[in-house]
Enzyme design. Sequence first.
Site, mmCIF file in Angstrom:
data_model
loop_
_atom_site.group_PDB
_atom_site.id
_atom_site.type_symbol
_atom_site.label_atom_id
_atom_site.label_comp_id
_atom_site.label_asym_id
_atom_site.label_seq_id
_atom_site.Cartn_x
_atom_site.Cartn_y
_atom_site.Cartn_z
ATOM 1 C CB VAL A 299 -0.933 0.016 1.226
ATOM 2 C CG1 VAL A 299 -1.769 1.287 1.235
ATOM 3 C CG2 VAL A 299 -1.836 -1.201 1.216
ATOM 4 C CG ASN A 440 19.937 -5.308 -16.231
ATOM 5 O OD1 ASN A 440 20.646 -5.781 -15.345
ATOM 6 N ND2 ASN A 440 18.661 -5.597 -16.333
ATOM 7 N N GLY A 491 9.821 2.242 1.454
ATOM 8 C CA GLY A 491 9.393 2.773 2.737
ATOM 9 C C GLY A 491 10.401 3.732 3.346
#
Length: 557
Positions: A299, A440, A491
Amino acid sequence: MGEEGGGRSCGTTRELQKLKQQAMEYYRENDVPRRLEELLNSTFYLQPADVYGHLANCFSKLAKPPTICKVVGKNVLDGLGLPTLQVEIFCTIQNFPKNICSVVISTHFEVHENASPELAEAEELERLDAVSTAVQWVNETITEELQGLVPSNQAEVDQVLRTFFENKVQEDKERKELEKNLKDSTVLSPQSPPPPPPPPPPSKKKGQKQGRMETAAEKPIIPAEPPEAVLCGSMAIGAVSLAVAKTSAMLDNNPLYLNIALLKHHQEQPEKLTIPLLMVSLVSCGKSSPGKLNLMKEVICIPHPGLTAKQGVEMLLEIQKHINKAIEMSPPPKPEMKKSHDGGKRGQSKGKYEVMMGTYKSAAEMVDLYVDLINKFPSIIALIDPFRKEDSEQWDSIYNALGSRCYIIAGTASQSISKLLEEGNVSILKYSGLIIRHTNQTTMSDLVEITSLIHGKKHIAVFGSTEGESSDDSLVDLAVGLGVRFIKLGGLSRGERVTKYNRLITIEEELGQNGTLGFNEEHTFFYWNKEAEKAGELPEVPEPIFPTEVAEELAKL
């Protein structure tokens, strides 16, 4: 012996005269006497040290521009203690080599939860091989091919890297073909007899009706596409390209984001730069998370666009505190009977999505579920990867149903940047935007090109970080310089993430101080929702809510 010494003396005299003549021509061509006269007149009342400093600056302008003399690759650890690649750039400045900067690139490998020991060991070996190969590429061929190039010429550097990578891809293809031919030639098996014909179908009795399962056969499920191949060592390309861009910025005494913006705007400095909106993960819904739901992987909360980045971070930290309290007060989850190794991603059983433990819905039913979710929670403004990329019909359906009410964003459902650029099409699926990552073989030129394609299609670009992160905060500068709409950093925890949030706040302060901080009108999605509300497409948009109310709403989910 005397003649020999005399010969040497004559030769030395001629060489000195030649050097003197060249020096006089150089002084005359560059008008050095006039420069010295002006300098001496302007510094008559200065201290000798100041005069020497002005002289040094004068002659430094006449020196050759800095050029790359060495590129060094190293095996270092990322934020999870896993191996990744570091690249250092050395430049020749006034005939002396100097270490300018270093960068650390994130690997493309995902971090799987509850992975089996065999899978974890195999991926560890693959990761180590990828990093070791990248280090070898940098320290051998790449450093040789970039010697003498000017760091400010990013396009030339990226073209050299692109050509090098294409050669490596061709070498890998030829090696695999050779291995296949050798295997086919060494494994000789006798010709096997043809298989027996299949038995005839059972005869249907006269008057027998066709079974119900045959008439109501379900539509076959589109199998998952194989993952895109990643050439071992390819992270060397992206890391070196970023390191050269950072080197150029440091030599010009510019922040990296400004050099990226100049690259995107063809060396024309934009009047304003905008700060991308934060996408901050507040609740992780992986397999090991308390109160997990398979419908959601995480979320994410997006601060109001009227807030500064610092204000947004402070508000989200407060919301996080209330969420943690709500989770601590919730009852513990029931123990699972079966372990899963899909890393928290929605699985499929017989073509259906598992939205909760033991609850499965078809792709068509998922569209209705998402519509009901948005009706119930109109503050949800984005859905990321609502379907597998193979379910293209459902992407069309959900975009048609919700495209005017929230963003439909493709993350893992999108192709890699190199694949999108190769096909020249970013609209393979129907969505509002894409999550792009610097991994990459993605060069700075590739990032400029892909964001230009996305913006040209009126899509939104989300710059995201990979799971295996480092404390290198360069990707924040890339996001600002490229002008993306959102930045997704995970987060508000762990040092390697907080470092990036701090860098974003610092950039916002710098832009505000020098008067180049702009506001992106497209950030006003709340007003966009209100327009949809007036058209009768939305229920009334709620007023801004406080952290405790946000936590309560998330608890209902």
